[in-house]
Scaffold this active site. Structure first.
Site, PDB file in Angstrom:
ATOM      1  CB  SER A   1      -0.904  -0.002   1.232  1.00  0.00           C
ATOM      2  OG  SER A   1      -1.791   1.106   1.203  1.00  0.00           O
TER       3      SER A   1
ATOM      4  CG  HIS B   1       0.605  13.070   1.090  1.00  0.00           C
ATOM      5  ND1 HIS B   1      -0.685  13.355   0.709  1.00  0.00           N
ATOM      6  CD2 HIS B   1       0.524  12.043   1.982  1.00  0.00           C
ATOM      7  CE1 HIS B   1      -1.523  12.547   1.342  1.00  0.00           C
ATOM      8  NE2 HIS B   1      -0.818  11.744   2.112  1.00  0.00           N
TER       9      HIS B   1
ATOM     10  CG  HIS C   1      -4.342   5.062  -2.266  1.00  0.00           C
ATOM     11  ND1 HIS C   1      -5.406   4.347  -2.800  1.00  0.00           N
ATOM     12  CD2 HIS C   1      -3.906   4.350  -1.203  1.00  0.00           C
ATOM     13  CE1 HIS C   1      -5.596   3.252  -2.076  1.00  0.00           C
ATOM     14  NE2 HIS C   1      -4.705   3.234  -1.113  1.00  0.00           N
TER      15      HIS C   1
ATOM     16  CB  VAL D   1      -1.710  -4.812  -5.328  1.00  0.00           C
ATOM     17  CG1 VAL D   1      -2.146  -4.108  -6.596  1.00  0.00           C
ATOM     18  CG2 VAL D   1      -0.244  -4.525  -5.062  1.00  0.00           C
ATOM     19  NE  ARG D   2      -7.603  -4.798  -0.162  1.00  0.00           N
ATOM     20  CZ  ARG D   2      -7.967  -3.834  -1.020  1.00  0.00           C
ATOM     21  NH1 ARG D   2      -7.042  -3.101  -1.603  1.00  0.00           N
ATOM     22  NH2 ARG D   2      -9.245  -3.614  -1.279  1.00  0.00           N
TER      23      ARG D   2
ATOM     24  CG  HIS E   1      -9.381   8.092 -15.117  1.00  0.00           C
ATOM     25  ND1 HIS E   1     -10.279   7.271 -14.474  1.00  0.00           N
ATOM     26  CD2 HIS E   1      -9.243   9.187 -14.324  1.00  0.00           C
ATOM     27  CE1 HIS E   1     -10.682   7.839 -13.358  1.00  0.00           C
ATOM     28  NE2 HIS E   1     -10.075   9.005 -13.236  1.00  0.00           N
TER      29      HIS E   1
ATOM     30  CG  HIS F   1     -18.151  13.100   6.307  1.00  0.00           C
ATOM     31  ND1 HIS F   1     -17.476  12.005   5.833  1.00  0.00           N
ATOM     32  CD2 HIS F   1     -17.204  14.033   6.583  1.00  0.00           C
ATOM     33  CE1 HIS F   1     -16.174  12.256   5.812  1.00  0.00           C
ATOM     34  NE2 HIS F   1     -15.987  13.487   6.265  1.00  0.00           N
TER      35      HIS F   1
ATOM     36  N   GLY G   1      -2.669  -4.229  14.032  1.00  0.00           N
ATOM     37  CA  GLY G   1      -1.605  -3.956  13.072  1.00  0.00           C
ATOM     38  C   GLY G   1      -0.586  -2.974  13.610  1.00  0.00           C
ATOM     39  NE  ARG G   2       6.524  -1.646  12.761  1.00  0.00           N
ATOM     40  CZ  ARG G   2       7.184  -0.651  12.141  1.00  0.00           C
ATOM     41  NH1 ARG G   2       6.691  -0.126  11.034  1.00  0.00           N
ATOM     42  NH2 ARG G   2       8.322  -0.203  12.642  1.00  0.00           N
TER      43      ARG G   2
END
Length: 307
Positions: A99, A103, A113, A116-117, A152, A182, A266-267
């Site tokens: 991941s 910035h 961003h 892939v997982r 794109h 929101h 998680g870390r």
């Protein structure tokens, strides 16, 4: 059915991380810190894992960026992973992925961003249930039509070797997922996003993941090169920091990956690599009509067919 091979996925992900980091180092000129970590099983058998967090802070181009690989395992599925699969509650599991978030300092250079997982549940009878996820998306602060269209198109190209319906499906998924209800606005101009991919078979799903991961640098690096040295002033910087606030809101309130990482013990440092270093909020602020800042909302923070 093709063989389910998590070791092949892990080998690919480590190589992908290395290639992306080296590609971004070539643009920035500064070396990423590489932080290898391991962790023993936590309470309740949750959270055994290892990973490499690559981070750059105060770079020449990138104000902050992180490319994180992690491989975590546990004895009991976290609630966020079984919300749509109650039949897997109580199964042992493993998850691995790369991941990243970049910035840039220059407000004319967009934030990017990608992820892939693979997630795998191990049933008591020995059966393995897998699914892949990932994608990439772009968050500009000042919009350029050619940049959005190019990004794109590369996203579309990454899916071209597969089912022709994938791009429209994954683009729509991205538009819907990276949306702040929101605020009633998208986080950026989108890209592609997919989750729960497990058909038609392991090999095909793994190939989709590899193609998406391999196209990230092609999609983002030319935009960063093009915009990183554009002149800007306090006005542009101020608007960039304000819009970064939306990024923080999404990641901490909505993002499933962040929530899963925190729920699975998680870390924390690795999970929060996505946070920008400086952010600004204002009360009920809106840009003046006819300004470049207003154009972002009117022309770019809307659902469009860019490619």
């Amino acid at each position: 059915m093709s063989n389910v091979d998590p070791s092949a996925v892990k080998t690919y992900l480590l190589d992908l991380q290395d290639r992306i980091v080296k590609g971004l180092e070539a643009i920035d000129g500064k070396t990423f810190l590489r932080d290898k970590w391991t962790r023993a099983t936590g309470s309740g058998g949750i959270g055994k894992g290892e990973g490499i967090s690559c981070i750059i802070e105060e770079g020449n181009v990138l104000e902050r960026g992180g490319v994180a690989f992690s491989h975590v395992q546990g004895d009991k599925m976290p609630a966020s992973a079984t919300a749509h699969r109650p039949e897997l509650a109580g199964c042992s599991w493993e998850a691995m992925g790369v991941s990243l978030v970049m910035h840039p300092r220059n407000p004319y250079a967009p934030t990017s961003h990608a992820n892939v997982r693979m997630f795998m549940a191990h049933k008591p009878d020995g059966d393995k249930v897998f699914w892949f996820g990932g994608g990439m998306d772009l968050t500009p602060y000042y919009g350029f039509e050619e940049d959005a269209r190019y990004f794109h198109q590369v996203c579309k190209d990454s899916l071209a070797p597969f089912d022709p319906a994938l791009h429209a499906r994954f683009k729509k998924w991205c538009d819907e997922y990276f949306f702040l209800k929101h605020r009633n606005e998208p986080r950026g101009v989108g890209g592609i996003f997919f989750d729960d991919l497990n058909t038609p078979d392991f090999d095909t799903c793994f190939a989709v993941q590899r193609s998406v991961g391999d196209h990230y640098l092609k999609a983002y690096a030319p935009l960063l090169e093009k915009r990183k040295d554009m002149p800007y002033g306090e006005r542009e910087r101020d608007f960039q920091l304000y819009r970064r606030g939306r990024y923080v809101e999404f990641n901490l309130v909505i993002d499933r990956g962040t929530i899963f990482g925190l729920q699975s013990n998680g870390r924390t440092e690795s999970i929060l690599l996505s946070m920008p270093p400086l952010v600004k909020w204002r009360y009920d602020w809106h840009p003046e009509k006819g300004t470049p800042e207003a154009e972002l909302y009117e022309k770019f923070l809307v659902s469009r067919d860019w490619a």
